[in-house]
Design a protein around this motif. Structure first.
Motif, PDB file in Angstrom:
ATOM      1  N   GLN A   1     -15.748  -9.658  38.556  1.00 54.18           N
ATOM      2  CA  GLN A   1     -17.841  -9.971  39.064  1.00 54.18           C
ATOM      3  C   GLN A   1     -17.798 -10.862  37.864  1.00 54.18           C
ATOM      4  O   GLN A   1     -17.644 -10.523  36.392  1.00 54.18           O
ATOM      5  CB  GLN A   1     -18.433  -9.232  39.037  1.00 54.18           C
ATOM      6  CG  GLN A   1     -20.810  -9.313  39.216  1.00 54.18           C
ATOM      7  CD  GLN A   1     -20.663  -7.996  38.604  1.00 54.18           C
ATOM      8  OE1 GLN A   1     -20.997  -7.241  39.428  1.00 54.18           O
ATOM      9  NE2 GLN A   1     -21.890  -7.839  38.123  1.00 54.18           N
ATOM     10  N   ASP A   2     -18.810 -12.500  37.588  1.00 56.15           N
ATOM     11  CA  ASP A   2     -19.302 -13.546  36.908  1.00 56.15           C
ATOM     12  C   ASP A   2     -20.642 -13.857  37.139  1.00 56.15           C
ATOM     13  O   ASP A   2     -20.381 -14.861  37.638  1.00 56.15           O
ATOM     14  CB  ASP A   2     -18.320 -14.070  35.976  1.00 56.15           C
ATOM     15  CG  ASP A   2     -18.537 -14.668  35.009  1.00 56.15           C
ATOM     16  OD1 ASP A   2     -19.335 -15.611  34.759  1.00 56.15           O
ATOM     17  OD2 ASP A   2     -17.839 -14.831  34.546  1.00 56.15           O
ATOM     18  N   PRO A   3     -21.297 -13.734  36.344  1.00 54.70           N
ATOM     19  CA  PRO A   3     -22.308 -14.871  36.811  1.00 54.70           C
ATOM     20  C   PRO A   3     -22.664 -16.151  36.950  1.00 54.70           C
ATOM     21  O   PRO A   3     -23.169 -16.580  37.249  1.00 54.70           O
ATOM     22  CB  PRO A   3     -23.332 -14.453  35.235  1.00 54.70           C
ATOM     23  CG  PRO A   3     -22.663 -13.719  34.731  1.00 54.70           C
ATOM     24  CD  PRO A   3     -21.619 -13.821  34.768  1.00 54.70           C
ATOM     25  N   ASN A   4     -21.726 -16.736  36.317  1.00 55.33           N
ATOM     26  CA  ASN A   4     -21.034 -18.414  36.650  1.00 55.33           C
ATOM     27  C   ASN A   4     -19.406 -18.256  37.528  1.00 55.33           C
ATOM     28  O   ASN A   4     -18.891 -18.623  36.351  1.00 55.33           O
ATOM     29  CB  ASN A   4     -21.421 -19.009  35.435  1.00 55.33           C
ATOM     30  CG  ASN A   4     -21.133 -20.477  35.534  1.00 55.33           C
ATOM     31  OD1 ASN A   4     -20.424 -20.968  36.346  1.00 55.33           O
ATOM     32  ND2 ASN A   4     -21.520 -20.796  34.389  1.00 55.33           N
ATOM     33  N   VAL A   5     -19.095 -18.368  37.998  1.00 57.30           N
ATOM     34  CA  VAL A   5     -18.737 -18.633  39.422  1.00 57.30           C
ATOM     35  C   VAL A   5     -18.025 -19.543  38.777  1.00 57.30           C
ATOM     36  O   VAL A   5     -17.305 -19.718  39.087  1.00 57.30           O
ATOM     37  CB  VAL A   5     -19.583 -17.888  40.756  1.00 57.30           C
ATOM     38  CG1 VAL A   5     -18.590 -18.259  42.018  1.00 57.30           C
ATOM     39  CG2 VAL A   5     -19.554 -16.634  41.393  1.00 57.30           C
ATOM     40  N   GLU A   6     -19.140 -20.574  39.538  1.00 55.58           N
ATOM     41  CA  GLU A   6     -17.959 -22.137  39.041  1.00 55.58           C
ATOM     42  C   GLU A   6     -17.776 -22.195  38.187  1.00 55.58           C
ATOM     43  O   GLU A   6     -16.810 -23.056  38.234  1.00 55.58           O
ATOM     44  CB  GLU A   6     -19.383 -23.033  39.342  1.00 55.58           C
ATOM     45  CG  GLU A   6     -20.074 -22.862  40.518  1.00 55.58           C
ATOM     46  CD  GLU A   6     -21.767 -21.642  40.179  1.00 55.58           C
ATOM     47  OE1 GLU A   6     -21.697 -21.123  41.691  1.00 55.58           O
ATOM     48  OE2 GLU A   6     -21.805 -20.810  39.758  1.00 55.58           O
TER      49      GLU A   6
ATOM     50  N   ILE B   1     -13.912 -13.871  43.209  1.00 56.92           N
ATOM     51  CA  ILE B   1     -15.144 -14.322  41.709  1.00 56.92           C
ATOM     52  C   ILE B   1     -16.361 -13.569  42.302  1.00 56.92           C
ATOM     53  O   ILE B   1     -16.924 -14.525  43.524  1.00 56.92           O
ATOM     54  CB  ILE B   1     -15.217 -15.101  41.057  1.00 56.92           C
ATOM     55  CG1 ILE B   1     -13.819 -15.384  40.846  1.00 56.92           C
ATOM     56  CG2 ILE B   1     -16.271 -15.123  39.981  1.00 56.92           C
ATOM     57  CD1 ILE B   1     -14.255 -16.495  40.401  1.00 56.92           C
ATOM     58  N   TYR B   2     -17.023 -13.162  42.160  1.00 51.70           N
ATOM     59  CA  TYR B   2     -18.930 -12.703  42.774  1.00 51.70           C
ATOM     60  C   TYR B   2     -19.223 -12.809  41.653  1.00 51.70           C
ATOM     61  O   TYR B   2     -19.636 -12.650  40.113  1.00 51.70           O
ATOM     62  CB  TYR B   2     -19.062 -10.510  43.001  1.00 51.70           C
ATOM     63  CG  TYR B   2     -18.613 -10.181  44.777  1.00 51.70           C
ATOM     64  CD1 TYR B   2     -17.682 -11.394  45.667  1.00 51.70           C
ATOM     65  CD2 TYR B   2     -19.128  -9.529  45.212  1.00 51.70           C
ATOM     66  CE1 TYR B   2     -18.313 -10.584  46.678  1.00 51.70           C
ATOM     67  CE2 TYR B   2     -18.895  -8.686  46.232  1.00 51.70           C
ATOM     68  CZ  TYR B   2     -18.337 -10.044  47.004  1.00 51.70           C
ATOM     69  OH  TYR B   2     -17.964  -9.121  48.383  1.00 51.70           O
TER      70      TYR B   2
END
Length: 167
Positions: free
Chosen positions: A104-109, A152-153
């Motif tokens: 999990q990462d808030p900045n997927v990109e 990745i979420y």
């Protein structure tokens, strides 16, 4: 009445062709902590040797292993087996077994681009939204530089699926 209760997830084991390169990737790109550096394990009568023979059967010879930990304390064992082989296609999702793990990462990109820059690849052209125009929950499937499939979420598993059916 059931006596079942939710168990915690302890760790996952990942096979790679080069444990040192994998440790470098997972610590530098994913930010995971190195708990135990790459170590050689040999088939012998030591406690760990006996455990491995129980799992792999006689004749496994030896392997290298490193232990890492994610930011939320989930263990990751990285294995480099002596007879390691790269499969033709490491994405046989229709076969029984684990076909991916998810971070999990808030900045997927941004994380996706870091993975590509480190030798991995995208399995999807761009991240997809679960609820387009409604919620910011998104995901993308990737491969690490060794062919292992990871997803990745942007948000927690609970948030993504508590929103209801896919609709």
């Amino acid at each position: 009445m059931s006596s079942a209760y939710p168990r915690s997830f302890s760790h996952i084991g990942i096979s790679v062709p080069d444990v040192n390169k994998a440790v470098e990737f997972y610590t530098e790109v994913m930010g995971w902590y190195l708990i135990m550096p790459p170590t050689e394990i040999e088939e012998d009568t030591s406690a760990i040797g006996a455990m491995c023979t129980d799992v792999f059967g006689a004749g496994w010879g030896g392997f290298k292993i490193a232990h890492l930990s994610t930011g939320d304390r989930i263990g990751v064992e990285i294995f480099q087996f002596n007879n390691q082989q790269n499969p033709e296609d490491n994405f046989e999702y229709w076969k029984t077994g684990i076909f991916h793990f998810c971070v999990q990462d808030p900045n997927v990109e941004e994380l996706a681009e870091k993975i590509v820059a480190a030798g991995g690849k995208k399995r999807m052209a761009e991240p997809r939204y679960y609820y387009p125009g409604e919620k910011p929950y998104r995901m993308i499937y990737m491969e690490d530089p060794f062919g292992n499939i990871l997803e990745i979420y942007s948000h927690s598993y609970e948030l993504v699926y508590s929103a209801g059916a896919y609709g």
